[in-house]
Design a protein around this motif. Structure first.
Motif, short mmCIF file in Angstrom:
data_model
loop_
_atom_site.label_atom_id
_atom_site.label_comp_id
_atom_site.label_asym_id
_atom_site.label_seq_id
_atom_site.Cartn_x
_atom_site.Cartn_y
_atom_site.Cartn_z
N ASP A 1 0.69 -1.07 -0.10
CA ASP A 1 -0.31 0.11 0.25
C ASP A 1 0.61 1.15 0.11
O ASP A 1 0.11 2.54 0.58
CB ASP A 1 -0.97 -0.14 1.32
CG ASP A 1 -0.59 -0.20 2.52
OD1 ASP A 1 1.05 0.23 3.00
OD2 ASP A 1 -1.02 -1.11 3.82
N ASP B 1 -1.13 -7.53 2.76
CA ASP B 1 -0.77 -6.35 3.63
C ASP B 1 -2.15 -4.97 4.20
O ASP B 1 -2.60 -4.24 4.80
CB ASP B 1 -0.44 -5.28 2.98
CG ASP B 1 0.97 -3.90 3.29
OD1 ASP B 1 1.37 -4.19 4.15
OD2 ASP B 1 1.14 -3.13 2.61
N HIS C 1 2.13 -4.68 11.47
CA HIS C 1 3.45 -4.40 11.46
C HIS C 1 4.30 -4.21 12.04
O HIS C 1 5.65 -4.73 11.58
CB HIS C 1 3.20 -2.80 10.91
CG HIS C 1 2.65 -3.05 9.39
ND1 HIS C 1 1.09 -3.14 8.87
CD2 HIS C 1 3.01 -2.57 8.07
CE1 HIS C 1 1.12 -3.44 8.00
NE2 HIS C 1 2.50 -3.06 7.30
N HIS D 1 7.01 -8.54 1.72
CA HIS D 1 6.03 -7.56 2.77
C HIS D 1 4.85 -8.41 3.50
O HIS D 1 4.83 -8.46 4.28
CB HIS D 1 6.41 -6.45 2.35
CG HIS D 1 5.81 -5.54 3.78
ND1 HIS D 1 6.30 -4.77 4.46
CD2 HIS D 1 4.71 -4.67 3.08
CE1 HIS D 1 5.44 -3.81 4.88
NE2 HIS D 1 4.41 -4.08 4.69
N VAL E 1 3.14 -9.76 6.26
CA VAL E 1 2.06 -9.31 7.24
C VAL E 1 0.55 -9.36 7.53
O VAL E 1 0.34 -9.53 8.94
CB VAL E 1 1.58 -7.81 6.85
CG1 VAL E 1 0.32 -7.31 7.21
CG2 VAL E 1 2.70 -6.93 6.51
#
Ligand code: ZN
Length: 382
Positions: free
Chosen positions: A119, A169, A264, A281, A285
């Motif tokens: 994002d 995410d 996070h 990532h 997450v």
């Protein structure tokens, strides 16, 4: 109470939308510094040439080196100055986007993500790395990007794993915004110090950001699996469009103006484990989200809803799924300690969190995830 909401000035997404890139460059002037990997430049070559011709603008090639480092930023600033560029374009994945943010420094900036893996496109922050690729620092700018331009045809053709990772995410956004709201913690709105005593540049989240975060989660549940199927066969469908919007816009606005919390921070802790390095990532997450739900003792139905979603689209639910086959107590404690350093967002949870709480939640989430996965696999084979 002081509240704030920040966002890019324009967000546009559509099929072959890159054909309109020249139009947005034209709103700033005649030329743009194009920061993109050579392979991304090649991927969009024909659309690039067509928009250049149609709108009579010029892209200045940057030969981007691939790392968002201070040296590379300085070099690119010089290229922009020498060529009198009227705006900066960041086209590609995270690093090209972050580098473009650093070169533009809050001024005329167009972001064109070619994958929907995180994002980051809409936010006013970037991550700096050393030329060797190690974490250096975070950078914040006075403004969010001027335009975020998303070509859904390009994203549909990118590997599905990127889209699924973006869903990971986006999955944390609602739960982290909810925790931040419950604790009345500040959100990352990049504000100056207030004129009233005690404001210290901080602000709480708005109902707007919270509503977007909630919609983000609802969209994942309703369209995530359908979007994954569309992406598998490179097709743009309404479900894929909804997920691209959720991963990029809803999650972006939701995290930046709604706040981050435990998920996070746990992701950041997990990055010290070698095995997790080949995972994206958003994949880490997703597991961090599950750990947060255990940490806050969320209702069983909610944990099961998140687990079912993750398993349906192929997101990790246990440590093994993010490359951690074994974990010693020392390693677990180190992960938990990193997640709890004073500057981490975990302290936006609505109760005090210690590293032993986090270690216990990681171990428990791992067991819950593994058990649910076995159950899920059994029923899907029946
Ligand atoms: Zn994230």
């Amino acid at each position: 109470m002081r509240k704030a909401f920040i966002s890019p000035s324009k967000y546009v997404q559509g099929e072959d939308e890159l054909l309109n890139l020249g139009y947005f460059v034209k709103t700033f002037g005649e030329s743009a510094l194009l920061i993109a990997h050579a392979e991304d430049v090649k991927r969009v070559k024909s659309k690039r040439e067509e928009t250049e011709k149609r709108f009579g603008i010029k892209f200045i090639e940057s030969n981007f080196g691939g790392e968002c480092s201070r040296d590379e930023i300085k070099r690119l600033e010089e290229v922009a100055l020498k060529n009198n560029c009227d705006c900066t374009i960041g086209l590609g994945g995270g690093k090209a986007i972050d580098t473009a943010k650093c070169v533009a420094k809050g001024h005329a900036l167009i972001i064109c993500p070619t994958i929907a893996a995180t994002d980051a496109p809409t936010s006013h922050s970037a991550v700096l790395y050393t030329p060797e690729g190690a974490f250096d620092d975070y950078a914040y700018f006075s403004q969010n990007p001027s335009v975020v331009l998303v070509d859904t045809t390009v994203i549909a053709k990118a590997p599905t794993r990127f889209l699924v990772s973006g869903m990971g995410d986006a999955l944390s956004t609602y739960f982290e915004a909810r925790a931040t709201r419950r604790s009345f913690s500040n959100v990352n709105a990049g504000l100056p110090c207030g004129f009233r005593e005690g404001l210290c540049g901080g602000a709480k989240g708005t109902n707007t950001a919270f509503a977007l975060a909630k919609l983000c989660y609802e969209t994942l549940l309703s369209d995530g699996l359908k979007a994954k199927h569309s992406c598998d066969v490179d097709q743009v469908t309404p479900a894929l469009e909804n997920i691209i919007e959720a991963n990029s816009l809803l999650s972006g606005l939701g995290f930046e103006s709604g706040g981050l919390a435990a998920a996070h921070a746990i992701h950041d802790g997990l990055t010290i484990l070698e095995g997790t390095h080949k995972y994206f990532h958003g994949e880490k997450v997703a597991f961090g989200t599950l750990v947060q739900l255990v940490l806050e003792n969320a209702p069983t139905e909610e944990i099961e809803e998140v687990l079912s979603f993750c398993l349906s689209v192929g997101l990790p639910v246990c440590l093994k799924d993010i490359g951690v086959d074994s974990l010693s107590d020392e390693e677990l404690n180190a992960v938990a300690a990193k997640a709890c350093i004073p500057e981490e967002s975990i302290h936006s949870m609505p109760f005090p969190v210690t590293s032993s709480d986090v270690a216990a939640a990681i171990k428990t989430a791992d067991v819950i995830g593994k058990a649910y996965k076995m159950k899920f696999e059994r029923t899907s084979h029946e």
